[in-house]
Motif scaffolding. Sequence first.
Motif, short mmCIF file in Angstrom:
data_model
loop_
_atom_site.label_atom_id
_atom_site.label_comp_id
_atom_site.label_asym_id
_atom_site.label_seq_id
_atom_site.Cartn_x
_atom_site.Cartn_y
_atom_site.Cartn_z
N LYS A 26 -1.68 6.98 -2.03
CA LYS A 26 -3.08 7.27 -2.31
C LYS A 26 -3.30 8.77 -2.37
CE LYS A 26 -6.07 6.48 0.96
NZ LYS A 26 -6.96 5.79 1.87
N THR A 33 -6.85 5.42 -6.02
CA THR A 33 -6.28 4.38 -5.16
C THR A 33 -5.54 3.34 -5.97
OG1 THR A 33 -8.35 3.13 -5.24
CG2 THR A 33 -8.07 4.69 -3.42
N LYS A 36 -1.25 1.82 -4.93
CA LYS A 36 -1.08 1.48 -3.53
C LYS A 36 0.03 0.47 -3.31
CE LYS A 36 -5.46 2.45 -1.24
NZ LYS A 36 -6.52 1.88 -0.39
N LYS A 61 -3.95 -0.20 7.62
CA LYS A 61 -5.31 -0.46 7.15
C LYS A 61 -6.37 -0.36 8.25
CE LYS A 61 -3.66 -3.57 3.49
NZ LYS A 61 -3.88 -2.56 2.43
N LYS A 62 -5.92 -0.44 9.50
CA LYS A 62 -6.85 -0.38 10.63
C LYS A 62 -6.26 0.55 11.68
CE LYS A 62 -8.76 -5.03 9.91
NZ LYS A 62 -9.01 -6.35 10.53
N ASP A 81 -11.32 6.18 5.88
CA ASP A 81 -11.84 4.83 5.69
C ASP A 81 -11.04 3.79 6.46
OD1 ASP A 81 -13.77 5.83 4.03
OD2 ASP A 81 -12.78 5.24 2.16
N GLU A 82 -9.80 4.13 6.82
CA GLU A 82 -8.96 3.18 7.53
C GLU A 82 -9.13 3.29 9.05
OE1 GLU A 82 -7.57 4.89 4.68
OE2 GLU A 82 -8.21 3.01 3.76
N ASP A 125 -3.74 -1.84 13.44
CA ASP A 125 -2.31 -1.97 13.13
C ASP A 125 -1.58 -0.65 13.37
OD1 ASP A 125 -3.32 -0.55 10.99
OD2 ASP A 125 -2.73 -2.01 9.46
N THR A 190 0.28 7.24 5.83
CA THR A 190 -1.02 6.73 5.38
C THR A 190 -1.17 6.71 3.86
OG1 THR A 190 -2.00 8.95 5.56
CG2 THR A 190 -2.16 7.50 7.49
#
Length: 355
Positions: A26, A33, A36, A61-62, A81-82, A125, A190
């Motif tokens: 990204k 984006t 990916k 993602k988290k 954003d993640e 994660d 990332t």
Amino acid sequence: MRSRVWCGTTAAVLGLLAAGCGGGAKDSASGDTAAKSVSDGYPVTVTDCAGAKTTFAAAPKKIVTSNASSLELLLRLGAGDEVIGTGFPPGKGTLPAALDARAQKVTVLGRAVIPKEKLLGSGADLYLDTFASMGGMGGAAGDAPTEAEYKAAGIKHIYLKSTACASTLKSPVPDLSAVEDDITSLGAVTGTGAKAKELVAGMKKKVDAVQTAVGGTARSKRPTYFFFDYDAGTKQPSVVCNRQVANAVITLAGARNAFADCDGDYQQVGWEDVISKNPDWIQLGVRNRGSEAANKKAFDGAEKWLRTNAATKGLKAVKDGHFLRIGSEQTTIAGVTNADTVQQIAKTLYPGKVG
């Protein structure tokens, strides 16, 4: 003693270091984006301080961050954003305006160290730690999760190596290469490798300009410099030693860390030790309070203490009024603003030489 709420190190620490991985999926600078896919830049493998490997098949993602500095770095990379939660959240106004609004929207999982149960149940994660284990910093937070517990919760656990592993280094830190490696590595993890490259290039440009201007100054001609960690307490000063990133910042700026002979990251000394060093310049190291007025009040307090305390009022720097009002975080915690601090110190110590 004022609590050093953002710092703590133990012998068993981990760190983040890229293992020769590619650019990433990204491009946060352009907002692209489209690329990916797992194959673009992945898998990415990072190692801890002991060499243990963690592999990412795709971008997390988290993400949960341990504190404001980890969060700031992810925001700068374009991976904000993640981020689903943080500990030690930045106060409103403590980050640059462009980042502050986004930072304030991140869920606060802990005003200090994130409680163990909340962290493991966050659904993250990835957990990004700026420091080594903070488990001993307060019973309210509970014990820090074990690596087995992180694994059971599906959370990959990595650290910013340049800060977290400072106390374990075998030699002094002369430059910002470890910080740059952290940024590059986190960009690879990332999927923001292009932005990481841009950030590192910007840091190098600023530091190189300072080196061109003052790097040739003989060591004997360089002024001595004391980082006064006001928020760590005044009863017994805590000094930055030669393994701490601040040592690199001070050295690159053309100064001599007054406690460069101290092996490690931090060490408590006596005021008699500071007196014996009799530094030429003193940085009033206070943490960002969130507003210009609050910061000024903190800096004023630190300066007043030095000017009125019997042990310090006779120091050369104090009598000459040689104080620098530069925040602690951008000096002692790995980040993009380390290069800005190099520039800021050099401009003060070498007026007219640094643009």
